[in-house]
Design a protein around this motif. Structure first.
Motif, mmCIF file in Angstrom:
data_model
loop_
_atom_site.group_PDB
_atom_site.id
_atom_site.type_symbol
_atom_site.label_atom_id
_atom_site.label_comp_id
_atom_site.label_asym_id
_atom_site.label_seq_id
_atom_site.Cartn_x
_atom_site.Cartn_y
_atom_site.Cartn_z
ATOM 1 N N UNK A 234 0.853 -1.210 0.000
ATOM 2 C CA UNK A 234 0.000 0.000 0.000
ATOM 3 C C UNK A 234 0.879 1.246 0.000
ATOM 4 N N UNK A 235 2.008 1.173 0.715
ATOM 5 C CA UNK A 235 2.916 2.320 0.735
ATOM 6 C C UNK A 235 3.437 2.585 -0.679
ATOM 7 N N UNK A 237 1.841 2.097 -3.421
ATOM 8 C CA UNK A 237 0.797 2.770 -4.204
ATOM 9 C C UNK A 237 0.821 4.272 -3.922
ATOM 10 N N UNK A 238 1.042 4.625 -2.645
ATOM 11 C CA UNK A 238 1.163 6.047 -2.314
ATOM 12 C C UNK A 238 2.414 6.637 -2.969
ATOM 13 N N UNK A 285 3.333 4.811 7.937
ATOM 14 C CA UNK A 285 1.995 4.859 7.338
ATOM 15 C C UNK A 285 1.497 6.298 7.286
ATOM 16 N N UNK A 286 1.720 7.028 8.386
ATOM 17 C CA UNK A 286 1.265 8.426 8.415
ATOM 18 C C UNK A 286 2.038 9.257 7.394
ATOM 19 N N UNK A 288 3.186 8.194 4.564
ATOM 20 C CA UNK A 288 2.632 7.900 3.241
ATOM 21 C C UNK A 288 1.378 8.715 2.995
ATOM 22 N N UNK A 289 0.520 8.813 4.030
ATOM 23 C CA UNK A 289 -0.708 9.592 3.875
ATOM 24 C C UNK A 289 -0.348 11.060 3.652
ATOM 25 N N UNK A 292 0.742 11.697 0.174
ATOM 26 C CA UNK A 292 -0.403 11.759 -0.736
ATOM 27 C C UNK A 292 -1.082 13.119 -0.659
ATOM 28 N N UNK A 293 -1.226 13.638 0.572
ATOM 29 C CA UNK A 293 -1.897 14.923 0.741
ATOM 30 C C UNK A 293 -1.101 16.022 0.026
ATOM 31 N N UNK A 296 -1.488 15.595 -3.861
ATOM 32 C CA UNK A 296 -2.763 15.244 -4.487
ATOM 33 C C UNK A 296 -3.306 16.370 -5.371
ATOM 34 N N UNK A 297 -3.062 17.627 -4.988
ATOM 35 C CA UNK A 297 -3.628 18.739 -5.760
ATOM 36 C C UNK A 297 -3.121 18.755 -7.196
ATOM 37 N N UNK A 301 -2.891 11.958 -12.779
ATOM 38 C CA UNK A 301 -3.165 10.542 -12.991
ATOM 39 C C UNK A 301 -3.157 10.231 -14.485
ATOM 40 N N UNK B 140 -9.490 17.624 -0.501
ATOM 41 C CA UNK B 140 -8.166 17.754 -1.100
ATOM 42 C C UNK B 140 -7.926 16.805 -2.267
ATOM 43 N N UNK B 141 -8.918 15.964 -2.560
ATOM 44 C CA UNK B 141 -8.763 15.059 -3.692
ATOM 45 C C UNK B 141 -7.795 13.915 -3.443
ATOM 46 N N UNK B 142 -7.603 13.523 -2.166
ATOM 47 C CA UNK B 142 -6.699 12.411 -1.865
ATOM 48 C C UNK B 142 -7.468 11.099 -2.014
ATOM 49 N N UNK B 146 -6.104 4.117 -0.724
ATOM 50 C CA UNK B 146 -4.828 3.939 -0.037
ATOM 51 C C UNK B 146 -4.912 4.444 1.403
ATOM 52 N N UNK B 150 -4.141 2.274 4.667
ATOM 53 C CA UNK B 150 -3.025 2.604 5.560
ATOM 54 C C UNK B 150 -3.519 2.859 6.982
ATOM 55 N N UNK B 154 -2.398 1.887 11.037
ATOM 56 C CA UNK B 154 -2.252 2.881 12.102
ATOM 57 C C UNK B 154 -3.160 2.514 13.272
#
Lengths: 314, 349
Positions: A234-235, A237-238, A285-286, A288-289, A292-293, A296-297, A301, B140-142, B146, B150, B154
């Protein structure tokens, strides 16, 4: 502050960072290849697991290390072909198929392991890949041992990035892969078989994912454990989103991630029990999130990602 | 070969599709069974017997089905609106932790106070955990696939931290296990001297309510509209963000309830092995039910029967219990094909 500098100046930190990055490089490249062709592959976590198990098992049963790598890649490609059959051939949901592949591949790995070794309590070990020092280059301070005193699979990961980037941007095949991921109808009009290119990309990409798994059991831990993949898929994919679907940036992202992970482990050791160890384990994990944040803008894709293609259908 | 959409798949097809998917998955399970060296006929008979062959087996299957109904409903609600919630596993644990926090110290002696407040807290915890990735998606479009995946990791680490820290049972002698809930918070038994508990009633009521919500209310209509075509829904004046938030509260809340039900009905406390993947199996349950809330009840009982049957057969014949996970994964994939056949007519031209 002194502790931080001590960590950053230690050779072992940089070596660990690259070691942690290696499976992520394979996995991120694999996912990137699938997604560039327009197919999201959520089977990655399971393919990591089955690659880790099958490569290890082949060696444990007496095969050579490279034989084990080939077995892992073959098994990974097999699961990739199932994923492609469903998502490209039949055009069913890429999300749901991917989760199905992850469930199938990881339970197949666990079932096989338990069936072949019903009674073992402590996981049996194999003789893993040994680090190889590249003459001269490995003598460079810090960077030398980190980049040029690693196992053969890490070097293979570096080479894979270069080859993937070259194929993707410099060959007709790479153009075809990018075309079916951006505008499959136009690619088909150019005489490219969308089904064939997407299927091939998913199979090759899944082979890379299995390599990432094989690195864990054949180079990093020397044994197979349940739940050992622990979300690395999953990481990845991020990381693909973070890397804007570009191989070079994927390498950079994996390195950054590896450095961060190696850093938090060492920080945890020097801080001690003041903060529960689980907080440190959450950080990858955090992170990776957070990655993404941040991107993402402006995430671009591949335009046909997750859009099934059926000939003649609009 | 061409695929033509059917006008509307008949009721027969809607039942035939999952039934045939299940049969094919069970037949494919012969491959791993043969690999494990088990005699096939005996193994299948033992599985059937272990899952449905006695009153005790039936109650075990229904006990296992209870969390699966709730996570299946959670996935159904989310997938109807195309909110890809793959995080029901984490939301289940969030609900379980909240239940223990509320119910490990008696502040009321009445089950009529304890049980509802546990349910509200558990559902709220699950909902909050899903709201984080949902708001990241709408604001934010995230991509939520995933992030929900994830967050499962956590959440599990957070549970580990709690059961080794503030919530650890002082009597557990260092074992990572939470304090037990008080007797007033325990869900009553449905069949004496079995593990079957009132959580099943909660799950069944939830299925009926969700079915009514999706099919009979404006909110449900909006969820379905956003799921079918978000652009058209926006054009029709629906606020996508609000529909997503509403969906997330329902979906996360249902998964949280699954955690409450496991704690208050089966275990009495939280450990790190509270759920053997109920959250992920919920996806299979929902897909087998073709995202019908009432269908979820049937498919959850089937998946539970596979788990209970394979467990009992495995113990008797020395086959790894991962066989159940294999069958569950296979039925998800066969269902995707069956669903396609049900929705399309295949023309060989």
């Amino acid at each position: 502050m002194g502790e931080v500098i001590d960590i950053l100046l230690a050779v072992s930190f940089w070596v660990a960072a690259v070691r942690i990055a290696t499976p992520l490089i394979f996995g991120t490249l694999g996912e990137l290849i699938c997604e560039r062709a327009g197919v999201l592959n959520l089977g990655i976590e399971g393919i990591f697991t089955v690659g880790a198990m099958s490569g290890w098992m082949a060696v444990y049963q007496g095969m050579g290390l490279w034989g084990g790598v080939l077995v892992a890649v073959g098994v990974g490609m097999g699961f990739g072909l199932i994923h492609a059959g469903f998502t490209v051939g039949l055009g069913v949901s890429q999300h749901v198929t991917g989760i199905g592949i992850t469930l199938l591949a990881s339970s197949a790995a666990y079932f096989t392991y338990r069936t072949v070794l019903p009674d073992v309590t402590s996981p049996p070990r194999i003789e893993p890949f040994e680090p190889i020092a590249i003459p001269l280059l490995s003598d460079i301070p810090l960077i030398g041992p980190a980049l040029f005193h690693q196992t053969a699979l890490t070097y293979l990961a570096f080479v894979s990035v270069i080859v993937t980037a070259w194929v993707l941007y410099r060959t007709p095949l790479g153009l075809a892969v990018r075309a079916v991921g951006e505008n499959p109808a136009a690619a088909e009009a150019q005489g490219i078989s969308v089904v064939a290119v997407r299927t091939g990309a998913v199979a090759v990409g899944s082979g890379f994912m299995a390599l990432g798994g094989a690195f864990l059991t054949m180079s990093a831990f020397n044994a197979f454990f349940f739940e050992m993949v622990g979300g690395r898929g999953w990481i990845c994919i991020a990381l693909v989103v973070f890397a804007s679907w570009q191989p070079a940036k994927a390498l950079l992202g994996a390195f950054l991630f590896g450095a961060f992970d190696a850093f938090q482990v060492r920080l945890q050791q020097s801080i001690g029990a003041a903060i529960p160890y689980q907080v440190f384990l959450m950080l990858p994990y955090l992170l990776s999130i957070l990655a993404l944040i941040l991107v993402s803008r402006r995430a671009a894709y591949p335009r046909a990602l997750m859009v099934p293609y059926r000939k003649g259908e609009r | 070969m061409r695929l033509e959409p059917r006008e509307s798949p008949g009721l027969g097809l809607r039942f035939a599709a999952p039934a045939s998917a299940i049969v094919v998955a069970l037949l494919l399970a012969a491959i791993p069974l043969a690999f494990a060296g088990a005699p096939l006929a005996t193994a299948y008979a033992a599985m059937f017997d272990g899952a449905l062959g006695s009153v005790f087996a039936l109650t075990e299957t229904l006990t296992r089905a209870t969390p699966l109904i709730l996570t299946g409903l959670a996935v159904t609600a989310a997938f109807r609106a195309k909110l890809w919630n793959i995080g029901a596993e984490g939301q289940l644990y969030a609900g379980a932790l909240a239940a223990v926090v509320i119910a490990s110290h008696a502040w009321s002696s009445s089950p009529f106070v304890m049980i509802p407040s546990m349910m509200v807290a558990g559902a709220a915890a699950g909902a909050v955990l899903l709201l984080i990735p949902t708001l990241l998606k709408t604001r934010l479009g995230v991509d939520e696939v995933v992030t929900t995946l994830l967050l499962n990791f956590v959440m599990l680490l957070f549970v580990s931290m709690m059961v080794e820290g503030p919530l650890q049972d002082p009597m557990s002698m260092g074992w990572p296990q939470s304090e037990p809930i008080v007797d007033e918070a325990v869900l009553p038994e449905l069949v004496p001297r079995t593990r079957l508990h009132a959580g099943l009633i909660i799950a069944l009521v939830a299925a009926v309510l969700l079915s009514l919500l999706i099919n009979r209310t404006r909110w449900g209509l909006e969820m379905r509209a956003v799921g079918a075509n978000a652009d058209a829904a926006r054009f029709a004046g629906m606020k996508i963000g609000r529909v997503m938030v509403f969906t997330a509260i329902i979906s996360g809340g249902l998964a949280g309830l699954a955690g409450v039900s496991e704690v208050a009905g089966v275990r009495g406390y939280v450990t790190l092995d509270l759920s053997p993947g109920y959250g992920y199996a919920g996806i299979v349950v929902a897909m087998l039910a073709q995202l019908s809330a009432l269908g979820v009840v049937v498919s959850a009982i089937f998946i539970a029967a596979v788990f209970v049957g394979a467990d009992s057969m495995g113990r008797a014949m020395g086959v790894s219990s991962y066989l159940a996970d294999l069958i569950v994964a296979l039925s998800l994939l066969t269902m995707l094909v069956a669903g396609l056949v049900a929705r399309y007519r295949i023309r060989w031209a």
